[in-house]
Design a protein around this motif. Structure first.
Motif, PDB file in Angstrom:
ATOM      1  N   GLN A 146      22.153 -54.715-102.370  1.00  0.00           N
ATOM      2  CA  GLN A 146      21.369 -55.887-102.770  1.00  0.00           C
ATOM      3  C   GLN A 146      22.064 -56.648-103.911  1.00  0.00           C
ATOM      4  O   GLN A 146      22.091 -57.879-103.921  1.00  0.00           O
ATOM      5  CB  GLN A 146      19.959 -55.448-103.197  1.00  0.00           C
ATOM      6  N   LEU A 147      22.625 -55.896-104.844  1.00  0.00           N
ATOM      7  CA  LEU A 147      23.334 -56.526-105.967  1.00  0.00           C
ATOM      8  C   LEU A 147      24.637 -57.184-105.516  1.00  0.00           C
ATOM      9  O   LEU A 147      24.929 -58.329-105.884  1.00  0.00           O
ATOM     10  CB  LEU A 147      23.747 -55.443-106.973  1.00  0.00           C
ATOM     11  N   ASP A 148      25.401 -56.447-104.703  1.00  0.00           N
ATOM     12  CA  ASP A 148      26.715 -56.937-104.288  1.00  0.00           C
ATOM     13  C   ASP A 148      26.597 -58.243-103.510  1.00  0.00           C
ATOM     14  O   ASP A 148      27.476 -59.107-103.592  1.00  0.00           O
ATOM     15  CB  ASP A 148      27.439 -55.888-103.431  1.00  0.00           C
ATOM     16  N   SER A 152      28.821 -61.205-104.709  1.00  0.00           N
ATOM     17  CA  SER A 152      29.897 -61.821-103.927  1.00  0.00           C
ATOM     18  C   SER A 152      29.583 -63.273-103.566  1.00  0.00           C
ATOM     19  O   SER A 152      30.505 -64.082-103.482  1.00  0.00           O
ATOM     20  CB  SER A 152      30.288 -60.981-102.713  1.00  0.00           C
ATOM     21  N   ALA A 153      28.311 -63.635-103.435  1.00  0.00           N
ATOM     22  CA  ALA A 153      28.009 -65.043-103.121  1.00  0.00           C
ATOM     23  C   ALA A 153      28.090 -65.943-104.357  1.00  0.00           C
ATOM     24  O   ALA A 153      28.514 -67.088-104.258  1.00  0.00           O
ATOM     25  CB  ALA A 153      26.614 -65.149-102.490  1.00  0.00           C
ATOM     26  N   CYS A 154      27.657 -65.433-105.498  1.00  0.00           N
ATOM     27  CA  CYS A 154      27.525 -66.313-106.676  1.00  0.00           C
ATOM     28  C   CYS A 154      28.584 -66.050-107.733  1.00  0.00           C
ATOM     29  O   CYS A 154      28.819 -66.906-108.587  1.00  0.00           O
ATOM     30  CB  CYS A 154      26.151 -66.120-107.326  1.00  0.00           C
ATOM     31  N   GLY A 155      29.165 -64.863-107.725  1.00  0.00           N
ATOM     32  CA  GLY A 155      30.155 -64.525-108.769  1.00  0.00           C
ATOM     33  C   GLY A 155      29.474 -63.794-109.923  1.00  0.00           C
ATOM     34  O   GLY A 155      28.306 -64.038-110.220  1.00  0.00           O
ATOM     35  N   ILE A 156      30.231 -62.934-110.575  1.00  0.00           N
ATOM     36  CA  ILE A 156      29.671 -62.098-111.637  1.00  0.00           C
ATOM     37  C   ILE A 156      29.194 -62.941-112.829  1.00  0.00           C
ATOM     38  O   ILE A 156      28.183 -62.620-113.473  1.00  0.00           O
ATOM     39  CB  ILE A 156      30.672 -60.997-112.078  1.00  0.00           C
ATOM     40  N   ASP A 157      29.870 -64.055-113.097  1.00  0.00           N
ATOM     41  CA  ASP A 157      29.448 -64.857-114.260  1.00  0.00           C
ATOM     42  C   ASP A 157      28.056 -65.450-114.039  1.00  0.00           C
ATOM     43  O   ASP A 157      27.268 -65.549-114.983  1.00  0.00           O
ATOM     44  CB  ASP A 157      30.459 -65.970-114.551  1.00  0.00           C
ATOM     45  N   ARG A 193      27.441 -50.776-112.055  1.00  0.00           N
ATOM     46  CA  ARG A 193      27.918 -51.592-110.926  1.00  0.00           C
ATOM     47  C   ARG A 193      28.380 -52.969-111.431  1.00  0.00           C
ATOM     48  O   ARG A 193      29.401 -53.495-111.012  1.00  0.00           O
ATOM     49  CB  ARG A 193      26.767 -51.760-109.918  1.00  0.00           C
ATOM     50  N   LEU A 194      27.608 -53.540-112.342  1.00  0.00           N
ATOM     51  CA  LEU A 194      27.999 -54.840-112.906  1.00  0.00           C
ATOM     52  C   LEU A 194      29.294 -54.689-113.705  1.00  0.00           C
ATOM     53  O   LEU A 194      30.169 -55.555-113.660  1.00  0.00           O
ATOM     54  CB  LEU A 194      26.896 -55.389-113.825  1.00  0.00           C
ATOM     55  N   ALA A 195      29.398 -53.554-114.402  1.00  0.00           N
ATOM     56  CA  ALA A 195      30.582 -53.331-115.252  1.00  0.00           C
ATOM     57  C   ALA A 195      31.866 -53.253-114.426  1.00  0.00           C
ATOM     58  O   ALA A 195      32.951 -53.544-114.940  1.00  0.00           O
ATOM     59  CB  ALA A 195      30.402 -52.068-116.087  1.00  0.00           C
ATOM     60  N   GLN A 196      31.738 -52.881-113.149  1.00  0.00           N
ATOM     61  CA  GLN A 196      32.941 -52.855-112.313  1.00  0.00           C
ATOM     62  C   GLN A 196      33.547 -54.257-112.199  1.00  0.00           C
ATOM     63  O   GLN A 196      34.734 -54.425-111.973  1.00  0.00           O
ATOM     64  CB  GLN A 196      32.614 -52.331-110.910  1.00  0.00           C
ATOM     65  N   SER A 197      32.682 -55.295-112.309  1.00  0.00           N
ATOM     66  CA  SER A 197      33.186 -56.670-112.236  1.00  0.00           C
ATOM     67  C   SER A 197      33.380 -57.275-113.618  1.00  0.00           C
ATOM     68  O   SER A 197      34.287 -58.073-113.828  1.00  0.00           O
ATOM     69  CB  SER A 197      32.226 -57.564-111.453  1.00  0.00           C
ATOM     70  N   SER A 198      32.490 -56.943-114.554  1.00  0.00           N
ATOM     71  CA  SER A 198      32.625 -57.492-115.926  1.00  0.00           C
ATOM     72  C   SER A 198      31.822 -56.659-116.916  1.00  0.00           C
ATOM     73  O   SER A 198      30.586 -56.602-116.823  1.00  0.00           O
ATOM     74  CB  SER A 198      32.133 -58.947-115.958  1.00  0.00           C
ATOM     75  N   GLY A 199      32.538 -56.060-117.852  1.00  0.00           N
ATOM     76  CA  GLY A 199      31.870 -55.278-118.901  1.00  0.00           C
ATOM     77  C   GLY A 199      30.975 -56.164-119.749  1.00  0.00           C
ATOM     78  O   GLY A 199      29.880 -55.771-120.152  1.00  0.00           O
ATOM     79  N   ALA A 200      31.432 -57.390-120.004  1.00  0.00           N
ATOM     80  CA  ALA A 200      30.651 -58.292-120.864  1.00  0.00           C
ATOM     81  C   ALA A 200      29.321 -58.642-120.195  1.00  0.00           C
ATOM     82  O   ALA A 200      28.269 -58.651-120.840  1.00  0.00           O
ATOM     83  CB  ALA A 200      31.456 -59.551-121.155  1.00  0.00           C
ATOM     84  N   VAL A 201      29.365 -58.922-118.898  1.00  0.00           N
ATOM     85  CA  VAL A 201      28.123 -59.259-118.186  1.00  0.00           C
ATOM     86  C   VAL A 201      27.210 -58.031-118.142  1.00  0.00           C
ATOM     87  O   VAL A 201      26.003 -58.123-118.399  1.00  0.00           O
ATOM     88  CB  VAL A 201      28.429 -59.797-116.764  1.00  0.00           C
ATOM     89  N   ALA A 202      27.792 -56.875-117.860  1.00  0.00           N
ATOM     90  CA  ALA A 202      26.978 -55.649-117.807  1.00  0.00           C
ATOM     91  C   ALA A 202      26.267 -55.400-119.128  1.00  0.00           C
ATOM     92  O   ALA A 202      25.118 -54.971-119.156  1.00  0.00           O
ATOM     93  CB  ALA A 202      27.857 -54.454-117.445  1.00  0.00           C
TER      94      ALA A 202
END
Ligand code: PEP
Length: 251
Positions: A146-148, A152-157, A193-202
């Motif tokens: 659900q998160l991915d 993948s559609a919107c980007g981690i930012d 899971r978020l941290a895999q794409s961005s530690g700052a966002v996580a």
């Protein structure tokens, strides 16, 4: 530090009279009870009333769903810019009731997340497993899927501009709450899971718990390190209960 958020999801409940009474009760008590950010997500038809009653108060408001379209021939839909026009700050996206009763797919939910951001709203993205999925040991796979879909559609930012609500479907409206440990495990998984794409966002994204949270269990749930507040259904319909949950979110 993440400021806790407590958001009420009124679902399809209320009348003009009960909405007025509830909001008056919340406005009277909110300053005394919490330093958390507080919001109510109302049925579309009451949003104008909510706006006129809450304008100037610290309580924010929002919708419970949004169209993927901006305007046009989409009978029955409500667009993000319309919600923004009525001062909405938040909108709930992909609630399990919409996924289950309205067939909302992960892809549609991702499009709605993006439509909300485009309208300047803060999407509250709901994820969570059914009882069958939990019992089959696939909770993490379901939540990751659900998160991915949104990452993948919107980007981690863009995920970083929203809020995530972990809502185990088996705990919603059932009186069965996830234990603090069960909830914390999934919240930590989501952050990982978020941290895999961005530690700052996580680090910055708030992850709320939802599912039969009430004045009795809120403090223990919100004391968990990765639980940043709650999405509250039933207990958001009575001012005293909702205020008590808000006060449990004080940090
Ligand atoms: C919800 O609808 O998001 C919810 C968490 O409901 P409840 O608190 O009633 O379980």
């Amino acid at each position: 530090m993440r400021q806790p958020l407590v958001a009420g999801n009124w679902k399809m409940n209320g009348s003009r009279a009960s909405v007025a009474e509830l909001l008056d009760g919340l406005k009277a008590g909110i300053d005394q009870v919490t330093t958390a950010e507080v919001a109510v997500c109302a049925p579309f038809v009451y949003i104008a009333d909510v706006q006129s009653r809450l304008d100037g108060s610290p309580i924010k408001w929002g919708g419970q769903d949004v169209s993927v379209h901006e305007a046009g021939a989409y009978t029955g839909e409500t667009a993000g810019p319309m919600l923004a026009d009525f001062g909405c700050h938040f909108v709930i996206i992909g609630h399990s009731e919409r996924r289950a009763y309205h067939g909302e797919s992960d892809d549609l939910v991702a499009q709605k997340f993006s439509a909300a951001l485009a309208a300047g709203l803060v999407p509250i993205l709901c994820v969570g497993e059914t009882l069958e999925e939990r019992e089959s040991g696939v909770t993490e796979q379901v939540v990751a899927r659900q998160l991915d879909a949104v990452i993948s559609a919107c980007g981690i930012d863009d995920i970083g501009k929203g809020v995530i609500a972990y809502e185990p479907v088996w705990a919603i409206g059932t009186g069965k709450t996830a234990t603090p440990e069960q909830a914390q495990d999934v919240h930590a998984f989501i952050r990982g899971r978020l941290a895999q794409s961005s530690g700052a966002v996580a680090d910055k994204v708030r992850v709320l718990y939802g599912g039969s949270m009430n004045p009795k269990n809120a403090a223990e749930l919100m004391a968990q390190p990765d639980i940043d507040g709650g999405l509250i259904g039933g207990a958001s319909l009575k001012a005293a209960d909702f205020l008590a949950v808000c006060s449990a979110a004080n940090r």
